[in-house]
Motif scaffolding. Structure first.
Motif, PDB file in Angstrom:
ATOM      1  N   PHE A  90       0.690  -1.335   0.005  1.00  0.00           N
ATOM      2  CA  PHE A  90       0.012   0.027  -0.081  1.00  0.00           C
ATOM      3  C   PHE A  90       0.942   1.104  -0.068  1.00  0.00           C
ATOM      4  CE2 PHE A  90      -2.840  -3.377   1.621  1.00  0.00           C
ATOM      5  CZ  PHE A  90      -4.000  -3.065   1.111  1.00  0.00           C
ATOM      6  N   GLY A  91       2.277   1.400   0.213  1.00  0.00           N
ATOM      7  CA  GLY A  91       2.969   2.398   0.225  1.00  0.00           C
ATOM      8  C   GLY A  91       3.503   2.662  -1.224  1.00  0.00           C
ATOM      9  N   SER A  92       3.765   3.990  -1.219  1.00  0.00           N
ATOM     10  CA  SER A  92       4.338   4.416  -2.529  1.00  0.00           C
ATOM     11  C   SER A  92       5.610   3.643  -2.962  1.00  0.00           C
ATOM     12  CB  SER A  92       4.473   6.021  -2.389  1.00  0.00           C
ATOM     13  OG  SER A  92       5.431   6.358  -1.510  1.00  0.00           O
ATOM     14  N   GLY A  93       6.418   3.220  -2.088  1.00  0.00           N
ATOM     15  CA  GLY A  93       7.624   2.702  -2.599  1.00  0.00           C
ATOM     16  C   GLY A  93       7.630   1.092  -2.711  1.00  0.00           C
ATOM     17  N   GLU A  94       6.285   0.557  -2.689  1.00  0.00           N
ATOM     18  CA  GLU A  94       6.324  -0.865  -2.467  1.00  0.00           C
ATOM     19  C   GLU A  94       5.855  -1.340  -3.684  1.00  0.00           C
ATOM     20  OE1 GLU A  94       5.402  -1.169   2.255  1.00  0.00           O
ATOM     21  OE2 GLU A  94       3.839  -1.305   0.980  1.00  0.00           O
ATOM     22  N   ASP A  95       5.992  -2.600  -3.949  1.00  0.00           N
ATOM     23  CA  ASP A  95       5.342  -3.554  -4.995  1.00  0.00           C
ATOM     24  C   ASP A  95       3.919  -3.722  -4.597  1.00  0.00           C
ATOM     25  OD1 ASP A  95       7.916  -3.386  -6.246  1.00  0.00           O
ATOM     26  OD2 ASP A  95       8.338  -5.390  -5.672  1.00  0.00           O
ATOM     27  N   ARG A  96       3.060  -3.689  -5.610  1.00  0.00           N
ATOM     28  CA  ARG A  96       1.820  -3.872  -5.380  1.00  0.00           C
ATOM     29  C   ARG A  96       1.103  -5.150  -6.248  1.00  0.00           C
ATOM     30  NH1 ARG A  96      -0.949   2.213  -5.684  1.00  0.00           N
ATOM     31  NH2 ARG A  96       0.421   3.241  -3.880  1.00  0.00           N
ATOM     32  N   GLU A  97       0.393  -5.686  -5.535  1.00  0.00           N
ATOM     33  CA  GLU A  97      -0.283  -6.865  -6.190  1.00  0.00           C
ATOM     34  C   GLU A  97      -1.714  -6.661  -5.759  1.00  0.00           C
ATOM     35  OE1 GLU A  97       1.298 -11.161  -6.844  1.00  0.00           O
ATOM     36  OE2 GLU A  97       0.120 -11.165  -4.876  1.00  0.00           O
TER      37      GLU A  97
ATOM     38  N   THR B 196      -0.062  -7.024 -11.095  1.00  0.00           N
ATOM     39  CA  THR B 196       1.287  -6.777 -10.327  1.00  0.00           C
ATOM     40  C   THR B 196       1.938  -5.322 -10.686  1.00  0.00           C
ATOM     41  OG1 THR B 196       1.751  -9.122 -10.024  1.00  0.00           O
ATOM     42  CG2 THR B 196       3.436  -7.528  -9.502  1.00  0.00           C
ATOM     43  N   GLN B 197       2.257  -4.533  -9.991  1.00  0.00           N
ATOM     44  CA  GLN B 197       2.766  -3.249 -10.417  1.00  0.00           C
ATOM     45  C   GLN B 197       4.027  -3.124  -9.498  1.00  0.00           C
ATOM     46  OE1 GLN B 197       0.276   0.142  -9.758  1.00  0.00           O
ATOM     47  NE2 GLN B 197       1.712   1.495 -10.608  1.00  0.00           N
ATOM     48  N   SER B 198       5.173  -2.851 -10.246  1.00  0.00           N
ATOM     49  CA  SER B 198       6.669  -2.858  -9.628  1.00  0.00           C
ATOM     50  C   SER B 198       6.818  -1.357  -9.316  1.00  0.00           C
ATOM     51  CB  SER B 198       7.703  -3.110 -10.590  1.00  0.00           C
ATOM     52  OG  SER B 198       8.951  -2.772 -10.092  1.00  0.00           O
ATOM     53  N   ALA B 199       7.400  -0.934  -7.862  1.00  0.00           N
ATOM     54  CA  ALA B 199       7.547   0.110  -7.610  1.00  0.00           C
ATOM     55  C   ALA B 199       8.624   0.904  -8.211  1.00  0.00           C
ATOM     56  CB  ALA B 199       7.652   0.142  -5.951  1.00  0.00           C
TER      57      ALA B 199
ATOM     58  N   GLN C  64      -0.454  -8.157 -15.919  1.00  0.00           N
ATOM     59  CA  GLN C  64      -1.669  -8.545 -15.333  1.00  0.00           C
ATOM     60  C   GLN C  64      -1.597 -10.312 -16.037  1.00  0.00           C
ATOM     61  OE1 GLN C  64      -5.335  -6.187 -15.870  1.00  0.00           O
ATOM     62  NE2 GLN C  64      -4.269  -5.528 -17.532  1.00  0.00           N
ATOM     63  N   GLN C  65      -2.053 -11.027 -14.969  1.00  0.00           N
ATOM     64  CA  GLN C  65      -2.009 -12.667 -15.285  1.00  0.00           C
ATOM     65  C   GLN C  65      -3.496 -13.145 -14.971  1.00  0.00           C
ATOM     66  OE1 GLN C  65       1.056 -13.880 -12.781  1.00  0.00           O
ATOM     67  NE2 GLN C  65       2.471 -13.999 -14.526  1.00  0.00           N
ATOM     68  N   LEU C  66      -3.991 -13.882 -15.926  1.00  0.00           N
ATOM     69  CA  LEU C  66      -5.072 -14.695 -15.328  1.00  0.00           C
ATOM     70  C   LEU C  66      -5.032 -16.007 -14.666  1.00  0.00           C
ATOM     71  CD1 LEU C  66      -8.327 -15.304 -16.270  1.00  0.00           C
ATOM     72  CD2 LEU C  66      -7.631 -16.486 -18.295  1.00  0.00           C
ATOM     73  N   ARG C  67      -5.945 -16.201 -13.949  1.00  0.00           N
ATOM     74  CA  ARG C  67      -5.579 -17.346 -12.961  1.00  0.00           C
ATOM     75  C   ARG C  67      -6.730 -18.197 -12.575  1.00  0.00           C
ATOM     76  NH1 ARG C  67      -3.527 -16.439  -7.003  1.00  0.00           N
ATOM     77  NH2 ARG C  67      -1.533 -15.686  -8.024  1.00  0.00           N
ATOM     78  N   VAL C  68      -6.629 -19.442 -13.110  1.00  0.00           N
ATOM     79  CA  VAL C  68      -7.775 -20.469 -13.148  1.00  0.00           C
ATOM     80  C   VAL C  68      -7.358 -21.590 -12.392  1.00  0.00           C
ATOM     81  CG1 VAL C  68      -9.039 -21.998 -14.638  1.00  0.00           C
ATOM     82  CG2 VAL C  68      -8.345 -19.876 -15.736  1.00  0.00           C
ATOM     83  N   GLY C  69      -8.255 -21.977 -11.480  1.00  0.00           N
ATOM     84  CA  GLY C  69      -7.848 -23.190 -10.591  1.00  0.00           C
ATOM     85  C   GLY C  69      -9.080 -24.095 -10.401  1.00  0.00           C
ATOM     86  N   VAL C  70      -9.012 -25.102  -9.728  1.00  0.00           N
ATOM     87  CA  VAL C  70     -10.106 -25.895  -9.238  1.00  0.00           C
ATOM     88  C   VAL C  70      -9.732 -26.421  -7.762  1.00  0.00           C
ATOM     89  CG1 VAL C  70     -11.227 -28.311  -9.411  1.00  0.00           C
ATOM     90  CG2 VAL C  70     -10.432 -26.845 -11.491  1.00  0.00           C
ATOM     91  N   GLU C  71     -10.600 -26.157  -7.055  1.00  0.00           N
ATOM     92  CA  GLU C  71     -10.358 -26.854  -5.488  1.00  0.00           C
ATOM     93  C   GLU C  71     -11.650 -27.815  -5.319  1.00  0.00           C
ATOM     94  OE1 GLU C  71     -12.418 -25.234  -1.325  1.00  0.00           O
ATOM     95  OE2 GLU C  71     -11.307 -23.706  -2.478  1.00  0.00           O
ATOM     96  N   ILE C  72     -10.946 -29.075  -5.080  1.00  0.00           N
ATOM     97  CA  ILE C  72     -11.567 -30.268  -4.799  1.00  0.00           C
ATOM     98  C   ILE C  72     -11.502 -30.662  -3.515  1.00  0.00           C
ATOM     99  CG2 ILE C  72     -11.731 -32.700  -5.609  1.00  0.00           C
ATOM    100  CD1 ILE C  72     -10.259 -31.993  -7.920  1.00  0.00           C
TER     101      ILE C  72
END
Length: 439
Positions: free
Chosen positions: A82-89, A277-280, A287-295
């Motif tokens: 959340f900081g200005s100098g931090e990577d954000r995801e 994901t944004q690098s500081a 941007q990445q698409l994520r697909v998963g299955v929970e069994i």
């Protein structure tokens, strides 16, 4: 069950009186014989005002619609940095449970059977309501029969009293004999007044069942107990409501087992999301698409014991249905045989013994007035006739008791259930219990 309900408390009789207002409301003339079907229609209309079956059908239909719905998806949003100098995801995920093993279909089958249960309960309710009303109806009919026989005996005692007074004036008997005849006549008058009051109370109580409170001026039309019962039993056997109820309960347990089995299967949950994901330092974004299955892993709880319980209930209901059919048929054959024998006894007393005794008393009175017979001869003839009339009244009660018990057996309910003082109120509460527990 004994036939004690014919001498029930004022509450039970309180079901009867408003029939006079029924006679007024439906346009019957005073003392117009009412059929049982006419009274049943009035009671059903009054009881239907509570809206029990409309409410239960609405709930069952809503349950069917509810069972067709998919489970709601889940949305999750997560961010780190959340900081200005931090990577954000920033991660946004949408999850939806899949139904690969028919859980929703099994729930729909349960809801469908619940609607069938409501429809069958409505038939059972009407049959029990009709039989409970018949208990009240017969209660009044028995009182009226007793009143008719008491009035016939009152006429006999009046004729005997007149004859003794004539003989007394002729000086052939004593005043004591006249007083004895007068005492017997007064006893009959008292009995007639008591029965008249009981009939009026019983009519008021019967009318309470369709919401009337005013005085009643009507008479009942009662069918032959044997033919009426045989027709009712035949109808119950054709409708087969109790067997259908047991069969439906077994089907519900099987459907419940299928639903539990589907719930125990590893239904997966599909996950679809986007990760940003944004690098500081470099100030670039990916941007990445994520697909998963929970069994789920059904290692311990597979609803195995709940399935066993449902299967055991279904097996028990199947055995109960078979045993019920066998036992009921045997008991009904015995009950009908006993009813036929009692009906023959009633016909013998009513059609042969009493007319013969009435003729004997009439001839004895004529001979007594002519001085051919003694006072004891007349008293004996009158006592014999009185005993036979009492026997007719008792046989009439017993025949109808056996008839109602046989109908209860054919319907599959205990006579005490439909013969209780508050039977109709209890029937209403019993069938509305499912309404309170409906979800």
């Amino acid at each position: 069950m004994s036939f004690s309900f014919f001498h029930a408390s004022a509450w039970r009789c309180s079901m009867l009186f408003g029939i006079c207002s029924l006679a007024t409301s439906v346009g019957y003339a005073a003392e117009q014989p009412l059929t049982f079907q006419q009274v049943l229609t009035q009671v059903e209309q009054y009881q239907a005002q509570q809206g029990l079956w409309q409410a239960r059908e609405n709930i069952a239909n809503a349950q069917q619609q509810q069972s067709r719905l998919w489970e709601n998806p889940s949305l999750s949003v997560q961010q780190t940095g959340f900081g200005s100098g931090e990577d954000r995801e920033l991660e946004i995920n949408l999850s939806q449970k899949l139904d690969l093993f028919g859980e929703r279909r099994a729930a729909q089958q349960l809801a469908k059977l619940e609607l069938s249960q409501v429809q069958l309960d409505r038939h059972l309710y009407r049959a029990q309501l009709q039989l409970a009303l018949k208990y009240r109806w017969v209660q009044l009919a028995v009182l009226q029969q007793e009143q008719q026989l008491t009035r016939a005996q009152l006429n006999s005692s009046q004729a005997l009293l007149d004859a003794t007074r004539l003989r007394y004036r002729a000086g052939s008997i004593s005043l004591l004999d006249v007083d004895r005849g007068l005492m017997a006549h007064i006893d009959n008058q008292l009995r007639d007044q008591q029965l008249q009051q009981s009939v009026q109370i019983a009519k008021r109580q019967l009318a309470h069942l369709w919401g009337e409170n005013s005085n009643a001026a009507f008479d009942l039309k009662l069918e032959n107990p044997l033919s009426s019962t045989e027709a009712a039993i035949e109808q119950h056997q054709q409708n087969n409501l109790m067997n259908r109820s047991l069969q439906l309960q077994s089907q519900q347990q099987q459907a419940q087992r299928q639903h539990l089995r589907a719930q125990a299967r590893p239904n997966p949950t599909l996950l679809v999301g986007m990760v940003r994901t944004q690098s500081a330092n470099q100030n670039n974004t990916e941007q990445q698409l994520r697909v998963g299955v929970e069994i789920p892993l059904t290692l311990f709880n597979r609803q195995q014991y709940a399935q066993q319980m449902a299967q055991s209930k279904a097996d028990y209901l199947d055995r109960t249905q078979q045993r019920y059919q066998q036992d009921t048929q045997r008991l009904l054959e015995t009950a009908l045989l006993e009813l036929r024998n009692l009906n023959q006894q009633l016909s013998l007393v009513k059609d042969q013994q009493i007319p013969l005794s009435e003729g004997i008393l009439q001839k004895t009175l004529q001979g007594f007035q002519a001085g051919k017979y003694a006072m004891s001869d007349v008293q004996q003839a009158n006592l014999q006739l009185q005993q036979q009339r009492l026997q007719q009244a008792q046989l009439f009660k017993t025949v109808w008791q056996k008839a109602l018990d046989a109908e209860s057996l054919a319907l599959g309910v205990e006579p005490s259930v439909v013969g209780a003082e508050d039977a109709i109120a209890q029937i209403q509460l019993r069938f509305s219990a499912n309404l309170a527990g409906a979800q």
